[in-house]
Structure formats: C-alpha cells, structure tokens
Design a protein around this motif. Structure first.
Motif, PDB file in Angstrom:
ATOM      1  N   MET A   1     -22.600 124.054  11.428  1.00 34.49           N
ATOM      2  CA  MET A   1     -21.210 124.184  11.895  1.00 34.49           C
ATOM      3  C   MET A   1     -20.558 122.810  11.879  1.00 34.49           C
ATOM      4  N   ALA A   2     -19.241 122.785  11.623  1.00 37.04           N
ATOM      5  CA  ALA A   2     -18.557 121.510  11.499  1.00 37.04           C
ATOM      6  C   ALA A   2     -17.272 121.510  12.312  1.00 37.04           C
ATOM      7  N   ASP A   3     -16.887 120.316  12.772  1.00 36.97           N
ATOM      8  CA  ASP A   3     -15.651 120.133  13.541  1.00 36.97           C
ATOM      9  C   ASP A   3     -14.721 119.201  12.792  1.00 36.97           C
ATOM     10  N   GLU A   4     -13.420 119.354  13.049  1.00 39.68           N
ATOM     11  CA  GLU A   4     -12.428 118.535  12.358  1.00 39.68           C
ATOM     12  C   GLU A   4     -11.690 117.649  13.336  1.00 39.68           C
ATOM     13  N   VAL A   5     -11.255 116.486  12.817  1.00 37.21           N
ATOM     14  CA  VAL A   5     -10.354 115.634  13.574  1.00 37.21           C
ATOM     15  C   VAL A   5      -9.152 115.372  12.692  1.00 37.21           C
ATOM     16  N   THR A   6      -8.011 115.129  13.284  1.00 40.03           N
ATOM     17  CA  THR A   6      -6.821 114.894  12.474  1.00 40.03           C
ATOM     18  C   THR A   6      -7.010 113.647  11.634  1.00 40.03           C
ATOM     19  N   GLY A   7      -6.314 113.613  10.499  1.00 39.57           N
ATOM     20  CA  GLY A   7      -6.420 112.470   9.613  1.00 39.57           C
ATOM     21  C   GLY A   7      -7.377 112.695   8.467  1.00 39.57           C
ATOM     22  N   GLY A   8      -7.884 113.941   8.295  1.00 36.91           N
ATOM     23  CA  GLY A   8      -8.732 114.238   7.156  1.00 36.91           C
ATOM     24  C   GLY A   8     -10.192 113.893   7.319  1.00 36.91           C
ATOM     25  N   ALA A   9     -10.617 113.461   8.515  1.00 33.63           N
ATOM     26  CA  ALA A   9     -12.027 113.158   8.764  1.00 33.63           C
ATOM     27  C   ALA A   9     -12.696 114.353   9.416  1.00 33.63           C
ATOM     28  N   VAL A  11     -16.776 116.052  10.735  1.00 35.47           N
ATOM     29  CA  VAL A  11     -18.178 115.818  11.039  1.00 35.47           C
ATOM     30  C   VAL A  11     -18.964 117.055  10.661  1.00 35.47           C
ATOM     31  N   GLU A  12     -20.047 116.855   9.915  1.00 34.45           N
ATOM     32  CA  GLU A  12     -20.942 117.932   9.522  1.00 34.45           C
ATOM     33  C   GLU A  12     -22.360 117.494   9.891  1.00 34.45           C
ATOM     34  N   GLY A  13     -22.852 118.012  11.011  1.00 32.13           N
ATOM     35  CA  GLY A  13     -24.124 117.513  11.522  1.00 32.13           C
ATOM     36  C   GLY A  13     -23.978 116.064  11.919  1.00 32.13           C
ATOM     37  N   ASN A  14     -24.762 115.177  11.306  1.00 27.53           N
ATOM     38  CA  ASN A  14     -24.636 113.740  11.537  1.00 27.53           C
ATOM     39  C   ASN A  14     -23.976 113.024  10.360  1.00 27.53           C
ATOM     40  N   THR A  15     -23.284 113.793   9.513  1.00 27.38           N
ATOM     41  CA  THR A  15     -22.600 113.227   8.352  1.00 27.38           C
ATOM     42  C   THR A  15     -21.101 113.204   8.600  1.00 27.38           C
ATOM     43  N   LEU A  16     -20.492 112.091   8.278  1.00 27.20           N
ATOM     44  CA  LEU A  16     -19.052 111.937   8.402  1.00 27.20           C
ATOM     45  C   LEU A  16     -18.425 112.138   7.034  1.00 27.20           C
ATOM     46  N   LEU A  17     -17.448 113.051   6.933  1.00 26.02           N
ATOM     47  CA  LEU A  17     -16.755 113.330   5.681  1.00 26.02           C
ATOM     48  C   LEU A  17     -15.329 112.806   5.783  1.00 26.02           C
ATOM     49  N   LEU A  18     -14.940 111.986   4.824  1.00 24.66           N
ATOM     50  CA  LEU A  18     -13.580 111.449   4.782  1.00 24.66           C
ATOM     51  C   LEU A  18     -12.901 111.966   3.526  1.00 24.66           C
ATOM     52  N   GLY A  19     -11.925 112.858   3.693  1.00 21.32           N
ATOM     53  CA  GLY A  19     -11.273 113.467   2.547  1.00 21.32           C
ATOM     54  C   GLY A  19     -12.245 114.357   1.792  1.00 21.32           C
ATOM     55  N   ARG A  51     -18.197 113.651  18.217  1.00 24.58           N
ATOM     56  CA  ARG A  51     -16.751 113.443  18.257  1.00 24.58           C
ATOM     57  C   ARG A  51     -16.327 113.009  19.657  1.00 24.58           C
ATOM     58  N   VAL A  52     -15.476 112.013  19.740  1.00 29.03           N
ATOM     59  CA  VAL A  52     -14.968 111.537  21.025  1.00 29.03           C
ATOM     60  C   VAL A  52     -14.257 112.656  21.772  1.00 29.03           C
ATOM     61  N   GLU A  53     -13.481 113.460  21.056  1.00 29.92           N
ATOM     62  CA  GLU A  53     -12.665 114.486  21.707  1.00 29.92           C
ATOM     63  C   GLU A  53     -13.493 115.580  22.377  1.00 29.92           C
ATOM     64  N   ASP A  54     -14.789 115.670  22.046  1.00 36.61           N
ATOM     65  CA  ASP A  54     -15.634 116.682  22.667  1.00 36.61           C
ATOM     66  C   ASP A  54     -16.085 116.290  24.065  1.00 36.61           C
ATOM     67  N   TYR A  55     -15.777 115.060  24.514  1.00 36.02           N
ATOM     68  CA  TYR A  55     -16.212 114.578  25.829  1.00 36.02           C
ATOM     69  C   TYR A  55     -15.028 113.992  26.601  1.00 36.02           C
ATOM     70  N   PRO A  56     -13.966 114.792  26.802  1.00 38.40           N
ATOM     71  CA  PRO A  56     -12.743 114.252  27.407  1.00 38.40           C
ATOM     72  C   PRO A  56     -12.922 113.790  28.844  1.00 38.40           C
ATOM     73  N   GLY A 344     -16.363 120.819   7.180  1.00 41.36           N
ATOM     74  CA  GLY A 344     -16.833 119.987   8.279  1.00 41.36           C
ATOM     75  C   GLY A 344     -15.968 120.111   9.505  1.00 41.36           C
ATOM     76  N   GLU A 345     -16.486 119.605  10.611  1.00 38.95           N
ATOM     77  CA  GLU A 345     -15.745 119.629  11.874  1.00 38.95           C
ATOM     78  C   GLU A 345     -14.733 118.487  11.884  1.00 38.95           C
ATOM     79  N   PRO A 346     -13.434 118.788  12.010  1.00 38.61           N
ATOM     80  CA  PRO A 346     -12.424 117.736  11.965  1.00 38.61           C
ATOM     81  C   PRO A 346     -12.602 116.738  13.111  1.00 38.61           C
ATOM     82  N   VAL A 347     -12.313 115.466  12.844  1.00 38.75           N
ATOM     83  CA  VAL A 347     -12.409 114.397  13.832  1.00 38.75           C
ATOM     84  C   VAL A 347     -11.001 113.915  14.163  1.00 38.75           C
ATOM     85  N   GLN A 348     -10.714 113.783  15.441  1.00 41.82           N
ATOM     86  CA  GLN A 348      -9.390 113.369  15.872  1.00 41.82           C
ATOM     87  C   GLN A 348      -9.188 111.872  15.646  1.00 41.82           C
TER      88      GLN A 348
END
Length: 352
Positions: A1-9, A11-19, A51-56, A344-348
C-alpha cells in the motif's frame, strides 16, 4: 500500500518516488575510516521511511510545516542513496542542509550546468556522499546540528536546516515522448528479460523491513533534536556528467520532498517504533567474508571536484575518532559491478 504527499512525491514501503522517474531508497551501511580511499561499502538494510503527516500529534510543529518524510538515524551512522528501479530519465537534486551534494553551491531549486547541481537517473545508480571529484565521493555521515560538523555548517557558516532535500525534474514533453518511443523500439528488439529483475548492484541484498507498530496518540509533541549530514571516509564512486542538452529537461520540478533525520529516542517517541539496531561492526563484517563493491562505467564522464565541498572536514575532526582498528576487505571480497511500478502513498510537501 502507498501514500501520497502533495508535490508529486509518494512513499511505497521504504521507497520514495518522485514524479514518474525517480525511485530512492535510503540504505544503512558501514562507516568508513576517514583516511585512505575505499571500495563501496555494503548495504545493511533499508532505513524505515515514514510520512510526517501521519504523526500530527507527535512531530514538532516545524516539521509539520515542512511536510515530507522522516527516518531514524544514529549519531555518526553512515548512509547511501540507492536509485535502482528508477524508470524514466530524471534530473535529481540532492541537498544536505540545502547545500548541493554535487556542486557544493547553496540550494536554488533550479537545474544548473555550471557547475552541474544534480545527478541523472537511472544513469547514476547510487550516491554515497558529497562529490569530491577524481572518481570519488566522501561518505554521508549523520551528526547533530549545532557543532559545526555538518556540510551545511562548514559551507554556509550556519546550521539551521538539517536533513536531506530532494527534487526531481523530468524530461520536457517532447524529449520524453522521443525517449519513450526509443524505449518501445528497443524493447521490441531486445530478448525478453526475467520478470522482476533489478539493476545490477542495487540494494546489495538489503533485507525487507520488519512490520512496525502504529504511533501512540497520547505521546506529547515536542521539539526533536535536529540532525544533518557531515562527511566521513572517501570511496571510489563517480558522479556522472549529464550528456543531454540543458533544454531537454523540464523547467519545473516533477516533485520535491524534505527528509527529516531523527535520533532513535525521538523516533520511538514520535512513531512508537524502535529504530533498527546499530550497524554491525566493520571488522566482524569483513571477517565474515561478506562482499564490498567496485562500480565502473567506461561510457560515463565523472564531474570535477566541487569547489565549496573541498574544504569540508570529516566528522572525526569535530567529534573525535571512535574507530576500532580497521580490517580492510581482502581482494576477493570486492565484487565488480558494471556496465511496472505500483502507485505510491503521496507525501505532503511544505515550506522549506
């Protein structure tokens, strides 16, 4: 499962996807002696990425403002960035405390060729440290801010940013369409390859991470100690010159992300997870006969040394030498290396 953050980044597991092109993993490794020039050290598993946003309720407010991702790192622990699996061409900028790890210039967020301030993926298989020219880099090593030991502190005279900054640019639409067509034609001519195969040398056999517990919501939020990257020993690794025209790249980034480096006690407080154990002793690793690596690409051209990075001192000059006696690998231990992604899970993203 993957999360997204704004800006096109993402997270997929421990891999960071940019674009659509850049895939980045943060790999734990052995810290090298600060004298001599060494082969590429082995990977000892991935850093867990969150992701930082997962621990507000538990991250410091300033981290929430910057967004991005975080990983746990010990004092004086070494790391490298692995780019295996990167799909389409990308120009990746790597900042350490907003100092470019390739050019030594302050972070601008724009691509430059004089001097080149990015690496080209997938041509660059990994980056183990700051560009020191002559086919070498100086190893990334984690240190706290405030001592003056970081690259940021030594180049700029200030330590206010810390962490790692990443920004990826894709090819412009015309060049990307040409590249995709060439890839389709190449695939038709090529013999079928084994499904799921990865580029040679990526990951160095890094094990899959263990499941992690969820963060406790009851832990109070506080200001976590800030960490940045200094430098350690020197190793043989080229940082390749871009052979494309500057106009081939998009003038707008596809994605960017701020990577916070977290000391293990704070990682536990923020996430409720234990950090990975401290890396294995270097002498024990060498005695076990496990491999080191040497990578050579005769078609690539190494970038010259980055002027502002030449005067950066290793962390041992600031924190003292804590190395046990060095046990170098024997020749047979040095292995020569050479010549469809899920959502992937978006990163804010935030303001940094």
């Amino acid at each position: 499962m993957a999360d997204e953050v704004t800006g096109g980044a993402r997270v997929e597991g421990n891999t960071l996807l940019l674009g659509d092109g850049a895939r980045i993993r943060f790999i734990r490794t052995l810290r090298l002696p600060e004298s001599g020039t060494h082969a590429l050290p082995p990977g000892l598993g991935e850093f867990p990425l969150r992701r930082v946003e997962d621990y507000p309720d538990t991250v410091p407010p300033q981290w929430r403002a910057k967004g991005g991702v975080m990983l746990p790192v010990y004092l004086r622990e070494a790391m490298w960035l692995g780019f295996g699996g990167s799909r389409e061409p990308a120009a990746l900028q790597v900042g350490v405390g907003k100092v470019c790890a390739v050019s030594g210039e302050r972070w601008t967020g724009r691509l430059s060729r004089r001097p080149q301030n990015y690496v080209v993926l997938p041509r660059q298989p990994w980056l183990d440290g700051i560009n020191s020219g002559d086919g070498t880099v100086r190893q990334f090593v984690a240190v706290p801010l405030g001592l003056g030991a970081t690259v940021e502190g030594q180049v700029t005279g200030e330590e206010t940013i810390g962490g790692v900054q990443l920004q990826a640019f894709a090819l412009n639409p015309r060049e990307l369409a040409k590249w995709r067509e060439a890839e389709r034609e190449r695939a038709l001519r090529a013999r079928p390859s084994a499904p799921g195969s990865a580029p040679a040398g990526f990951g160095y056999g890094a094990p899959a991470p263990a499941p992690m517990a969820a963060a406790p919501a009851s832990v109070p939020r506080a200001s976590a100690p800030a960490m940045g990257l200094g430098v350690g020993g020197t190793m043989r690794q080229e940082v390749y010159r871009d052979d494309r025209r500057p106009a081939d790249w998009s003038d707008r980034p596809a994605a960017r992300v701020f990577v916070h480096l977290v000391p293990p006690p704070e990682w536990r407080r923020i996430t409720g997870e234990d950090a990975p154990p401290s890396p294995v002793d270097r002498a024990a690793y060498t005695r076990a006969g496990l491999p080191w690596y040497d990578y050579y690409d005769e078609t690539g051209t190494d970038l010259p040394a980055a002027g502002p990075l030449g005067a950066v001192k290793p962390v041992g000059e600031w924190l003292g030498d804590d190395h046990a006696p060095w046990v170098p690998p024997v020749p047979g231990q040095v292995t020569p290396l050479g010549n469809a992604p899920r959502p992937g899970e978006p990163v804010q993203d935030g303001d940094w």
